[in-house]
Design a protein around this motif. Structure first.
Motif, PDB file in Angstrom:
ATOM      1  N   HIS A  74       0.839  -1.205   0.000  1.00 17.34           N
ATOM      2  CA  HIS A  74       0.000   0.000   0.000  1.00 17.34           C
ATOM      3  C   HIS A  74       0.871   1.251   0.000  1.00 17.34           C
ATOM      4  O   HIS A  74       1.910   1.300   0.664  1.00 17.34           O
ATOM      5  N   ASP A  99       6.320   1.782   6.743  1.00 17.80           N
ATOM      6  CA  ASP A  99       4.949   1.281   6.533  1.00 17.80           C
ATOM      7  C   ASP A  99       4.312   2.029   5.395  1.00 17.80           C
ATOM      8  O   ASP A  99       3.597   2.980   5.619  1.00 17.80           O
ATOM      9  N   GLU A 160       4.658  -6.660   3.533  1.00 17.96           N
ATOM     10  CA  GLU A 160       4.894  -5.998   4.818  1.00 17.96           C
ATOM     11  C   GLU A 160       4.783  -6.999   5.951  1.00 17.96           C
ATOM     12  O   GLU A 160       4.321  -8.109   5.785  1.00 17.96           O
TER      13      GLU A 160
HETATM   14 ZN    ZN Z   1       1.194  -1.113   6.297  1.00 22.03          ZN
END
Ligand code: ZN
Length: 378
Positions: A74, A99, A160
């Protein structure tokens, strides 16, 4: 293998340099799409259903027929202020570095290396989305892609989490919002007729019931994911010390094991609330919304074993099997019938004030991806 630390670092830094909170990722999506085109991928930017968060799909086909493997990530980040992006020695710093823009840089670098090597079968795809981070994102774009849009693959690698662990299960998660109300207007406490329902006292009963249920849930440890949870993070109600209020709102999360389901969790919560509504004469409404389902993969699934073998080949260490409490997008692939594993570079500070990603981890993840892709596509 010729993963370039410089290239993967520069791409991670470039992606981190473009602000992209959940729901507003068009600029970084177009940048990522350009970089995927430059490494030889056929790239589509789907912006008809989610114009503010286009989905980037890159494809690189091998010489012969074979399976399709998708690397997924993402491009959105949590909207928490962060110091300006910078590179500190061998660490990329900035919102999204951990992230998970760093991981998407590793995925792109792995595909570049695979393309340069050539001679693979089937196809490798990269899918990057922009509606991941809850509460604004709940994977709607990825769900739509795998559902209505008919995108499919034989294997998915969600780039991730799980940097040094092979995840075989994680909890599912939903947010709840409970609204407790009574008819009429707020009024002076002494004007309220005896027996007027009191939303704050009803909320107290709901909180107690949730606490009791939490204690019960804590008694059962599920393999790999531990106990299910029930959590209240917000209580809102009342506006003046001597006014009899009309509403109270409770907000929190409910997380369940792969052996449980959203439907079962919802039934249980509705029954609990109905009982309290009956006793307190308040009206109690529930808005329970899925964040992601629970996830599990057979610990002997060939995809998981291939990941463990690839990690060992690259690092010389074992990738032990384990579980997670947090949710992520492997659950969406699994629900669409696509076997999926989690594996990403290990940064630190996801959702914290400061995010960092060591370049060495970006390189390691890219090398594991190349090795795994070679295994799956040879
Ligand atoms: Zn993430």
């Amino acid at each position: 293998m010729s993963v370039s630390a410089e290239r993967v670092r520069d791409l991670a830094f470039e992606l981190v340099g473009v602000r992209s909170p959940t729901g507003d990722t068009a600029r970084v999506a177009r940048l990522y799409a350009r970089r995927l085109t430059e490494i030889g991928m056929d790239v589509m930017v789907l912006d008809d259903h989610f114009p503010a968060t286009p989905t980037v799909i890159g494809r690189l086909r091998g010489g012969e027929r074979g399976p399709t493997v998708v690397l997924n990530g993402h491009l959105d980040t949590v909207e928490i202020p962060h110091a300006a992006p910078h590179i500190d020695g061998d660490v990329v710093c900035g919102r999204g570095s951990a992230d998970m823009k760093g991981a998407l840089a590793s995925a792109a670098e792995a595909v570049r290396v695979l393309g340069e090597q050539g001679g693979f079968k089937g196809e490798v795809a990269i899918v990057a989305t922009g509606l991941h981070e809850a509460p604004d994102g709940r994977g709607e774009d990825l769900t739509h892609l795998l559902g209505e849009q008919g995108f499919t693959a034989d294997y998915a690698i969600v780039c991730e989490l799980a940097a040094h662990e092979a995840i075989v299960a994680h909890l599912g998660s939903a947010t709840f919002e409970i609204t407790i109300s009574r008819p009429g207007m707020p009024m002076h406490e002494l004007e309220a007729p005896r027996g007027t329902p009191h939303p704050l006292l009803a909320a107290g009963q709901v909180i107690n019931a949730i606490a009791r249920r939490t204690a019960e849930l804590a008694e059962t440890e599920h393999p790999f994911v531990g106990a299910e949870t029930f959590f209240i993070g917000e209580v809102h109600g009342g506006d003046f010390y001597n006014r009899h209020p009309t509403t109270c709102r409770l907000v929190g999360t409910r997380r369940w094991a792969p052996t449980n389901s959203l439907a079962a969790v919802e039934t249980e919560l509705r029954e609990l609330l109905a009982e309290i509504a009956k006793v307190t004469l308040c009206e109690i409404a529930l808005d329970l919304r899925l964040v992601r389902g629970a996830y599990e993969i057979d610990p002997s699934h060939p995809l998981l074993l291939a990941l463990q073998d690839s990690y060992r080949e690259v690092t010389g260490r074992e990738l032990a099997q384990g579980g997670l409490k947090t949710v992520a997008d492997g659950a969406i692939f699994a629900a669409a019938g696509i076997p999926s594993v989690y594996h990403g570079p290990k940064g630190c500070g996801a959702h914290a004030d400061e995010e960092q990603m060591p370049v060495a981890e970006l390189v390691r993840a890219a090398e594991v991806y190349v090795t795994l892709l070679n295994r799956l596509l040879s």
